[in-house]
Design a protein around this motif. Structure first.
Motif, PDB file in Angstrom:
ATOM      1  N   GLY A   1      29.085  25.602  38.075  1.00  0.00           N
ATOM      2  CA  GLY A   1      28.516  26.481  37.379  1.00  0.00           C
ATOM      3  C   GLY A   1      29.149  27.938  37.442  1.00  0.00           C
ATOM      4  N   ALA A   2      30.203  27.988  38.386  1.00  0.00           N
ATOM      5  CA  ALA A   2      30.823  29.236  38.443  1.00  0.00           C
ATOM      6  C   ALA A   2      32.294  28.804  38.653  1.00  0.00           C
ATOM      7  N   PRO A   3      33.233  29.716  37.802  1.00  0.00           N
ATOM      8  CA  PRO A   3      34.658  29.428  38.068  1.00  0.00           C
ATOM      9  C   PRO A   3      35.080  29.021  39.589  1.00  0.00           C
ATOM     10  N   ARG A   4      36.109  28.034  39.241  1.00  0.00           N
ATOM     11  CA  ARG A   4      36.709  27.565  40.491  1.00  0.00           C
ATOM     12  C   ARG A   4      38.301  27.996  40.492  1.00  0.00           C
ATOM     13  N   SER A   5      38.756  28.223  41.671  1.00  0.00           N
ATOM     14  CA  SER A   5      40.333  28.950  41.787  1.00  0.00           C
ATOM     15  C   SER A   5      40.906  27.995  42.569  1.00  0.00           C
ATOM     16  N   ASP A   6      42.150  27.944  42.637  1.00  0.00           N
ATOM     17  CA  ASP A   6      43.067  27.457  43.415  1.00  0.00           C
ATOM     18  C   ASP A   6      43.533  28.200  44.309  1.00  0.00           C
ATOM     19  N   ASN A   7      43.137  29.327  44.661  1.00  0.00           N
ATOM     20  CA  ASN A   7      43.367  30.391  45.640  1.00  0.00           C
ATOM     21  C   ASN A   7      42.433  29.665  46.983  1.00  0.00           C
ATOM     22  N   PRO A   8      43.015  30.245  48.108  1.00  0.00           N
ATOM     23  CA  PRO A   8      42.217  29.883  49.387  1.00  0.00           C
ATOM     24  C   PRO A   8      41.088  30.575  49.530  1.00  0.00           C
ATOM     25  N   TYR A   9      39.823  30.348  48.892  1.00  0.00           N
ATOM     26  CA  TYR A   9      38.796  31.132  49.236  1.00  0.00           C
ATOM     27  C   TYR A   9      37.569  30.142  48.763  1.00  0.00           C
ATOM     28  N   SER A  10      36.263  30.251  49.233  1.00  0.00           N
ATOM     29  CA  SER A  10      35.187  29.582  48.820  1.00  0.00           C
ATOM     30  C   SER A  10      34.564  30.423  47.817  1.00  0.00           C
ATOM     31  N   GLN A  11      33.631  29.942  46.821  1.00  0.00           N
ATOM     32  CA  GLN A  11      32.769  30.383  45.967  1.00  0.00           C
ATOM     33  C   GLN A  11      31.885  31.232  46.481  1.00  0.00           C
ATOM     34  N   GLY A  12      31.331  30.618  47.599  1.00  0.00           N
ATOM     35  CA  GLY A  12      30.403  31.488  48.371  1.00  0.00           C
ATOM     36  C   GLY A  12      30.364  30.810  50.001  1.00  0.00           C
ATOM     37  N   VAL A  13      29.840  31.492  50.713  1.00  0.00           N
ATOM     38  CA  VAL A  13      29.797  30.895  52.065  1.00  0.00           C
ATOM     39  C   VAL A  13      28.237  31.103  52.573  1.00  0.00           C
ATOM     40  N   ARG A  14      27.694  30.296  52.785  1.00  0.00           N
ATOM     41  CA  ARG A  14      26.319  30.195  53.742  1.00  0.00           C
ATOM     42  C   ARG A  14      26.386  30.533  55.004  1.00  0.00           C
ATOM     43  N   ALA A  15      25.812  31.681  55.609  1.00  0.00           N
ATOM     44  CA  ALA A  15      25.682  31.848  57.116  1.00  0.00           C
ATOM     45  C   ALA A  15      24.334  31.986  57.710  1.00  0.00           C
TER      46      ALA A  15
ATOM     47  N   PRO B   1      34.384  38.010  34.454  1.00  0.00           N
ATOM     48  CA  PRO B   1      34.081  37.537  33.430  1.00  0.00           C
ATOM     49  C   PRO B   1      34.399  36.233  32.934  1.00  0.00           C
ATOM     50  N   VAL B   2      34.640  35.143  33.778  1.00  0.00           N
ATOM     51  CA  VAL B   2      35.374  33.932  33.629  1.00  0.00           C
ATOM     52  C   VAL B   2      34.114  32.824  33.193  1.00  0.00           C
ATOM     53  N   ASP B   3      34.572  32.149  32.344  1.00  0.00           N
ATOM     54  CA  ASP B   3      33.856  31.069  31.640  1.00  0.00           C
ATOM     55  C   ASP B   3      34.241  29.963  32.621  1.00  0.00           C
ATOM     56  N   PRO B   4      33.186  29.224  33.454  1.00  0.00           N
ATOM     57  CA  PRO B   4      33.547  28.182  34.291  1.00  0.00           C
ATOM     58  C   PRO B   4      34.233  26.781  33.503  1.00  0.00           C
ATOM     59  N   GLU B   5      33.598  26.866  32.375  1.00  0.00           N
ATOM     60  CA  GLU B   5      34.410  25.694  31.679  1.00  0.00           C
ATOM     61  C   GLU B   5      35.561  25.948  31.195  1.00  0.00           C
ATOM     62  N   THR B   6      35.876  27.019  30.379  1.00  0.00           N
ATOM     63  CA  THR B   6      37.349  27.021  30.044  1.00  0.00           C
ATOM     64  C   THR B   6      38.387  27.608  31.217  1.00  0.00           C
ATOM     65  N   GLY B   7      37.878  28.358  31.942  1.00  0.00           N
ATOM     66  CA  GLY B   7      38.709  28.960  33.071  1.00  0.00           C
ATOM     67  C   GLY B   7      39.167  30.350  32.658  1.00  0.00           C
ATOM     68  N   GLY B   8      38.750  30.707  31.560  1.00  0.00           N
ATOM     69  CA  GLY B   8      39.397  31.934  31.108  1.00  0.00           C
ATOM     70  C   GLY B   8      38.486  33.124  30.871  1.00  0.00           C
ATOM     71  N   PRO B   9      38.743  34.316  30.508  1.00  0.00           N
ATOM     72  CA  PRO B   9      37.775  35.251  30.474  1.00  0.00           C
ATOM     73  C   PRO B   9      36.936  35.038  29.105  1.00  0.00           C
ATOM     74  N   VAL B  10      35.586  35.504  28.871  1.00  0.00           N
ATOM     75  CA  VAL B  10      34.917  35.528  28.070  1.00  0.00           C
ATOM     76  C   VAL B  10      35.305  36.458  26.968  1.00  0.00           C
ATOM     77  N   ASP B  11      35.009  36.115  25.765  1.00  0.00           N
ATOM     78  CA  ASP B  11      35.073  37.433  24.643  1.00  0.00           C
ATOM     79  C   ASP B  11      33.939  38.169  24.730  1.00  0.00           C
ATOM     80  N   GLY B  12      34.252  39.417  24.034  1.00  0.00           N
ATOM     81  CA  GLY B  12      33.006  40.232  23.907  1.00  0.00           C
ATOM     82  C   GLY B  12      33.052  41.491  24.725  1.00  0.00           C
ATOM     83  N   ASP B  13      32.274  42.469  24.430  1.00  0.00           N
ATOM     84  CA  ASP B  13      32.138  43.854  24.909  1.00  0.00           C
ATOM     85  C   ASP B  13      31.897  43.943  26.400  1.00  0.00           C
ATOM     86  N   ILE B  14      32.015  44.959  27.120  1.00  0.00           N
ATOM     87  CA  ILE B  14      31.732  44.980  28.602  1.00  0.00           C
ATOM     88  C   ILE B  14      30.378  44.646  28.792  1.00  0.00           C
ATOM     89  N   GLN B  15      29.519  44.595  28.008  1.00  0.00           N
ATOM     90  CA  GLN B  15      27.946  44.078  28.401  1.00  0.00           C
ATOM     91  C   GLN B  15      28.067  42.666  28.551  1.00  0.00           C
TER      92      GLN B  15
END
Length: 129
Positions: A11-25, A36-50
């Motif tokens: 549900g959130a963008p994934r990355s090839d970089n060495p970090y987790s989307q989140g860490v629960r402690a 503002p990256v769409d998790p399906e396309t992996g690219g930034p969404v169109d639209g204004d800053i809002q």
């Protein structure tokens, strides 16, 4: 580290970089920074800053929900990174609409550049107790 584990969701963008989307402690969740990256396309969404701010917060909410939380309702702290502080008021409008009842603590800073040259990024801390 004890009682920690990474959170991963489609549900959130994934990355090839060495970090987790989140860490629960324990009952605390640390959500990585999201633009503002769409998790399906992996690219930034169109639209204004809002629209971009809304997408950022959808990404944060997806990680919180994957960790067993109630989305943005469990967020207690946010850091906002803007490449241009002239976007501040419009980001606030979208941010306020997403955190209408009890907004979390927040920091906002201007930065020179963000990955993929997006204009806004946020990271968050959520309490899942």
């Amino acid at each position: 580290m004890t009682d920690t584990h990474p959170i991963e969701t489609d549900g959130a963008p994934r990355s090839d970089n060495p970090y987790s989307q989140g860490v629960r402690a324990g009952d605390t969740l640390y959500v990585s920074g999201y633009g503002p990256v769409d998790p399906e396309t992996g690219g930034p969404v169109d639209g204004d800053i809002q629209a971009q701010t809304d997408r950022v917060l959808e990404n944060v909410a997806a990680v919180v929900e994957e960790a067993g939380g109630d989305g943005l309702a469990d967020v207690v702290k946010v850091t906002v990174y803007l490449t241009d502080l002239s976007d501040y008021e419009r980001v606030n409008e979208a941010y306020g609409a997403n955190f209408a009842d009890e907004p979390p603590a927040r920091v906002c800073v201007e930065v020179s550049r963000l990955p993929e040259d997006v204009r806004v990024e946020m990271d968050a801390i959520a309490y899942l107790g």
